[in-house]
Structures are given as C-alpha cells and as structure tokens.
Scaffold this motif. Structure first.
Motif, PDB file in Angstrom:
ATOM      1  N   THR A   1       0.851  -1.185   0.000  1.00 52.74           N
ATOM      2  CA  THR A   1       0.000   0.000   0.000  1.00 52.74           C
ATOM      3  C   THR A   1       0.889   1.237   0.000  1.00 52.74           C
ATOM      4  OG1 THR A   1       0.001   0.147   2.390  1.00 52.74           O
ATOM      5  CG2 THR A   1      -1.737  -1.170   1.402  1.00 52.74           C
ATOM      6  N   LYS A   2       0.257   2.363  -0.177  1.00 53.10           N
ATOM      7  CA  LYS A   2       0.997   3.619  -0.194  1.00 53.10           C
ATOM      8  C   LYS A   2       1.662   3.852   1.170  1.00 53.10           C
ATOM      9  CE  LYS A   2       0.507   8.408  -1.379  1.00 53.10           C
ATOM     10  NZ  LYS A   2      -0.235   9.425  -0.637  1.00 53.10           N
ATOM     11  N   LYS A   3       0.960   3.489   2.203  1.00 54.53           N
ATOM     12  CA  LYS A   3       1.521   3.690   3.539  1.00 54.53           C
ATOM     13  C   LYS A   3       2.788   2.847   3.714  1.00 54.53           C
ATOM     14  CE  LYS A   3       0.503   2.018   8.062  1.00 54.53           C
ATOM     15  NZ  LYS A   3      -0.542   1.460   8.900  1.00 54.53           N
ATOM     16  N   GLN A   4       2.713   1.589   3.275  1.00 55.97           N
ATOM     17  CA  GLN A   4       3.891   0.740   3.411  1.00 55.97           C
ATOM     18  C   GLN A   4       5.049   1.273   2.572  1.00 55.97           C
ATOM     19  OE1 GLN A   4       1.744  -2.837   2.376  1.00 55.97           O
ATOM     20  NE2 GLN A   4       1.872  -3.616   4.473  1.00 55.97           N
TER      21      GLN A   4
END
Ligand code: SF4
Lengths: 97, 579
Positions: free
Chosen positions: A44-47
């Motif tokens: 994901t973008k967060k990761q």
C-alpha cells in the motif's frame, strides 16, 4: 486510509557493502528478492512511504534508489525468465502451513 | 494539510513506573496535536493510541533526508518551568542570531501563513531554545515543501510564553480527564488525520445528526494477512525482517514481516522469544490455539488501556444501559438467524411435505421469540430513570428467548439441509463440548476461529474482554468476546459452512471419530480455515453505515461502534442485518 495495493520494483545502487547489507535486510522485510539489487514488492501507499523513510536513514547521497510502480496490466505483462507465472497470480490474503 | 511528526518518533520512556506520579513533561508534538484537534491530542497523548499513515512516514522521511548543513543544530531540550520537552532544529547565523527552522511536507495556509498547529509547535521550540541559551531567538521559519513557501514569524518572548503556558494548562486538564473530547473540528481536518480509523468522526456525526451516509475513513480491507500454522512440530523464528517457518520435514518458508497481521499457532508449534518480541514491537498479533481449536492465549502488549477500561466498567455498571444493549444484541442475533433461514427456504424449492411443516413451525417459533424480545426493548426504552425495573428478570427472559430461538434455528437448518440419516454430516441439533457429530465439530471449530478474531478486535480497540454485558462471567472464555461473536455466528460461519456442505466439500476422512467425540483432523481443519478466511475477506455493504468493507474489518468496526455506545454517540452497535 487507502488499503489498495500495487506492485513495485525496487532497484538500488549502493556504494558501500555495509549499507548495502542493511538496505537488503530491510527490503527483505517487504518483498521478494529477484536479482542482485532488485526486489519486487506488493504494498500500500503507507507501506511504501514507511519503507522509503526507513531507507532514507541508511542511504547516503551517493547511493541511488529507483522505484517503479506497476499498474496491474503492466505487472501481468512482465517477462521473467525465472518465474513469469508469479506476476499473474494474486497475492493470498492469508496462508495456512 | 497533514500532520507531520518529526523523527523523534514514538517516545519510549524508560521510566514507565514513574509516569503516574509526577506531572509528565508534554512533548512539543503533543502541543501540535492539541492545536490541531483536542480529541487527537487525547487519543495520542492520553490514551496512547498512535497510528502512522502515509503522510506521517513521508514527513519523517523529509526530516531524515534534509541536508544537515553546517549551521544547523539539533538539540533535545526540556523545560521544567514550561512543562514541555522536544527535539529542536535551529540555526545560528553568522551574526550570532538564533533562528528556529521547521520543515513541513504539506502546503502553507493560503500561501502566506503558518497553520495554527505549526505555529504553536515552532513557538514552543522558540521558547525552549531561548531558555536554553538564555537569550531570545530572533524568528521562527516554517518551510512548507509542497508549495515551496517559507513563512517567517518574528518571535516575541512574552507573547510566546503566555500562549504556551495556556496550551500546557489545557493539555494537563485533558490529561486528568477520563472522557474523550467530542469530535469538534471541521471535516477536512479529519480527512487527513491519521487517527480517523480509530476515532470514526463520520460515524459520530452520522449517529448524532442522522446524516445521509458517512464517508468511509475506516479501512475497507486488512492491509496485512493472517498466517495459520497447523503443522505439528513446526518452529517459527525470525531472520532480520522476515519470519521463518521451519517445517518438520526440513523445509523453510520465509515471509516478509510487513505483510503479516497475525500468527495463529495451532497446537504444538514453537516460536522463539525474539519473534515474540519482534511481533510485540511491530503490532503483529500472536494467537495460541490448542490442537482441538480451543483458544489458549494471545500476545497482549503493555498497559495503556486505562481510560478505555475505566469508561467501559462505568458503563457496564449501569443495569439500564446493559439491559438495553442485551435487547439489541439478542434482536440482532435472532433476526439474522431468521433472515438466513428464510433465505435458505426460498432458495430450496423441493422440500418434502413433512419437512415443510416442521420448517414453518420453527419459523413461526423464531418470529414469536423476536416479538417477545422487541416487547422487552420497548418497555425498556420507555422506562424513565426513576422507574423500578427488574433488570435481572428481563435479562433472564431475554436469555430464554434467545436460547429457544437458537434451538429452533438449528432445527430449521437440519430441516433445510435435509441430509439422509446415514449421511456422515447428518445432525439433529446443536451439541458441543465435545461435539458429537461431524457437523457439530465443524460448527465448533469455525466458532473457535471467529472467537479468536473477536478477541483480537476487542484487543485492537482496547476494551477489556473480561467484562461483557450479556454472557455471564466464566473463566473459560472472555464474556465480551462471546457477546461480540453473537453478531457474527450466522454471517461469518454458518453461511459459508452450509454453502460448503451443499457443495459437498466435506468427506468423512476429514474427521477423527473416537467413540462419541468427533474432531476435525489436519486436512479437515485446513479446509475449515480456508473456508473461514475466504469468508473474512469477502466484502459487503454495512446495512447501516452504507459503505462497503470486508467481513474481517466489520468485526473491528462493530467493536468500535460498541465503545461509542458509552462514549457519546450511541445507537450504531448491533444494527447490522442480513438482507
Ligand atoms: S479524526 Fe477528526 S476528530 Fe478525530 S482525532 Fe482526527 S481530527 Fe480529531
């Protein structure tokens, strides 16, 4: 919070063995080692942002990092002499051993 | 606008034991949060709920990657007088003037101003540096990278002191209070707030104003995955940032830790202490289940749920409140059972006449129980504070209605499945501890998996699973987890299980039958886990909140809505229904 995931290719060039080893270890916590300094990661973008942050604290200005985001179609079209099939498969949402 | 957290990161005090005694110093970043939203301050600093999102990591990277020029210094400062501490970046000019320099990833306010929270943060830095060097700093500079603007603010020592002391006072007031401040900021702030999935501001508005439909800030799917280890004798270790599963036949499986949400160890599976430490530090859950599927233990990290537990105890001490919750929970459960039976009955056209009659009788019986529970709820909601209500009696009655409806429900299921008496899956009612036929063994095992997820959800929300409102305290299971489970038995296990029975997925070889007891063997358990986990990732539309999310996330959502019943926006828990 967006939980959509994409495939990324992480390619790096690191001029110092010690730093290389550290970077290698961290990225292994995210994805699969493909070639000498290339990983494939689905995240994901967060990761992605977390990984980039972790790498910034290790890498030096002389080191390079290239991140390629693959759209689902691109990912399926990858030519990989070792195991092309894995690019076409969905990543499991759970595993049983 | 985004909230930036410097690489000071999440402060881990070595003096945890001393914390409760003295008035702790407040982090400068906490004042930043305070100026952004008081509820955010409370969640992060008082309840210690910290959630990082993409913006926060990007902000940390910005700070990490900045050119650490020769004239720039970083100091870790604390001031007893002001009651704050923090890590400050400042510049000393050639003329010897001190300047605070702060970087922000986002945009400036209208291109020419700092945001109030950033202003308060840098002002605090200004005070700390002024105190440290015993001379006032000249100015504050905030650089906004997204629109490439640097905002310069002249520093006025007295004004700054007044402002900061006021903020610290407010922070201390909030700290000493047990209640979460209400949602009280413009919606756009919530949209970029990393704590929105915990705070659920939209759901709160929805409960209060009955808005059309809340925006979903709650994640629809799990970001990471569950790993079940069934293989007896397997050993789990850690290598760098990978978890290694050593199987008894010598094979090794490596899994990147970024993608693991929890490890579920079934029976005789070993795990190293290093792995446990790593999991605790990285929010990876560990659940130990016995070989037979009984819940044994879970990894639970530190304290930090103090305020949440207090509020929960207070709420559950009010019989009016809990009895009403029971009424709603029972209604939800029994109505879902009825809806599922009706759906199955519709789908099945050729039912033998004899079965049809039994089915109709059971359906009527369930309807009858629903009406009885609804009547109790009505009496309750009409009761005033002063009325004398026999809560225990009503609770007892509702338990009776729920129990009878449950028995009718399983009778109806047996009727609809219409298995031959000699079919190995034939069953004629629910039995447990230990299950006496394969169908009941399947039910029990699936419920054990569901129970584990309910415990995990309650832990994630930070409630105390020992205190429930419906189930009586017993030492064999967490009452609150059993309460929460009532909402999901039908949706998350009965439905996929019946579908798999209809698809003829089960074989006699999946079971171990010893005398009167029946268990699933390894193959059978594996099948059941796959069935259950696949169900968890299916998405549906929450019938009340009207946004779609996976069943797995729905459990946590309902646990969060349950907490809202006593934290200011009641009315959303246990309203989910099958269509
Ligand atoms: S979501 Fe909104 S109300 Fe909740 S903490 Fe964040 S900013 Fe405050």
């Amino acid at each position: 919070m967006n939980t959509d995931k994409h495939w990324y290719l992480f390619c790096y060039d690191i001029r110092d063995q010690k730093r290389w080893a550290k970077v290698f270890k961290i990225i292994k916590g995210y994805g699969e080692h493909l070639q000498y300094s290339i990983f494939r990661i689905r995240m994901t973008k967060k990761q992605l942002e977390k990984l980039r942050w972790q790498l910034t604290s290790i890498m030096d200005v002389e080191d390079d990092l290239m991140i390629v985001k693959l759209c689902p179609t691109c990912a399926k079209r990858i030519i990989d002499s070792r195991d092309g099939a894995k690019w076409k498969q969905d990543v499991p949402s759970f595993e049983v051993f | 606008m985004s909230i930036n957290i410097t690489n000071e990161g999440f402060f881990n005090s070595h003096f945890l034991a001393e914390k409760t005694r003295d008035n702790p110093l407040i982090r400068v970043m906490a004042l930043h949060a305070l100026a952004y939203c008081e509820r955010l301050f409370y969640l992060e600093e008082v309840e210690e709920i910290r959630v990082a999102d993409a913006n926060i990591y990007a902000g940390r990277r910005l700070h990490e990657g900045l050119d650490k020029g020769s004239k720039k210094y970083t100091l870790e400062l604390a001031s007893q007088e002001l009651g704050i501490r923090g890590k400050v970046d400042y510049i000393c000019t050639n003329a010897g003037e001190l300047i605070i320099y702060e970087h922000k990833k986002g945009r400036s306010n209208k291109g020419n101003q700092a945001w109030p929270s950033d202003y308060l943060q840098t002002t605090t830095y200004g005070l700390l540096v002024s105190e440290h060097f015993n001379r006032p700093v000249k100015e504050l500079r905030i650089r906004y990278h997204a629109d490439n603007k640097t905002i310069v603010i002249p520093f006025d020592l007295n004004k700054a002191k007044n402002e900061i002391l006021k903020a610290v006072k407010r922070a201390r007031e909030l700290r000493s209070c047990l209640q979460r401040p209400p949602v009280n900021v413009p919606e756009n702030l919530c949209r970029t707030c990393s704590l929105a999935p915990v705070c659920l501001p939209e759901e709160e508005h929805f409960a209060a104003e009955g808005k059309e439909k809340p925006v979903r800030l709650f994640p629809a799917e799990d970001e990471r995955r569950v790993i079940h280890i069934l293989e007896q004798g397997a050993f789990i270790s850690k290598d760098g940032y990978q978890i290694i599963i050593h199987l008894p036949d010598g094979e090794k499986k490596a899994i990147s830790t970024a993608h693991i949400s929890s490890l579920v160890l079934h029976g005789n599976v070993q795990i190293s202490t290093q792995t446990i430490h790593f999991c605790a530090a990285n929010e990876i859950g560990i659940h130990w289940l016995s070989y037979g599927g009984h819940y044994v233990a879970a990894l639970q990290r530190g304290a930090g749920f103090v305020q949440r537990h207090h509020r929960q105890y207070d709420a559950f001490c009010k019989p009016f409140f809990t009895t009403l919750l029971i009424a709603r929970l029972c209604q939800a459960k029994v109505e879902n059972q009825l809806k599922y039976i009706l759906r199955l009955a519709r789908a099945k056209r050729s039912t033998p006449v004899q079965n049809k009659k039994t089915l109709e009788a059971t359906i009527n019986a369930i309807r009858h129980e629903i009406k009885a529970i609804a009547r109790i709820e009505k009496t309750l909601s009409k009761a005033d504070d002063g009325d004398i209500v026999e809560y225990d009696k009503l609770t007892g009655e509702m338990r009776g209605h729920e129990g009878r409806a449950g028995r009718e429900y399983f009778k109806a299921l047996a009727c609809i499945l219409n298995l031959e008496k000699d079919s190995f899956l034939y069953f004629d009612g629910r039995n447990r501890r230990p299950p006496r036929d394969p169908f009941n063994a399947l039910l029990s095992f699936g419920y054990a998996l569901l129970y584990k997820d309910c415990v995990a959800a309650i832990q994630a929300v930070g409630l105390d699973p020992c205190f429930g409102f419906f189930h009586t305290p017993r030492s064999t299971a967490y009452p609150l987890a059993l309460d929460l489970m009532e909402l999901f038995r039908v949706i998350m296990w009965d439905m996929p299980l019946i579908a798999s029975v209809n698809r003829k997925q089960w074989r006699k070889q999946d079971f171990e039958i010893t005398g009167k007891q029946v268990w699933l063997n390894k193959e059978g358990r594996k099948k059941a886990i796959i069935l259950y986990e696949n169900r968890k990732k299916e998405k549906w539309k929450h019938p009340v909140l009207k946004y779609s999310l996976s069943y797995a996330r729905t459990i946590e959502l309902e646990a969060r809505l349950l907490e809202k019943e006593w934290t200011g926006s009641p009315g959303l828990f246990a309203r989910l229904r099958l269509r």
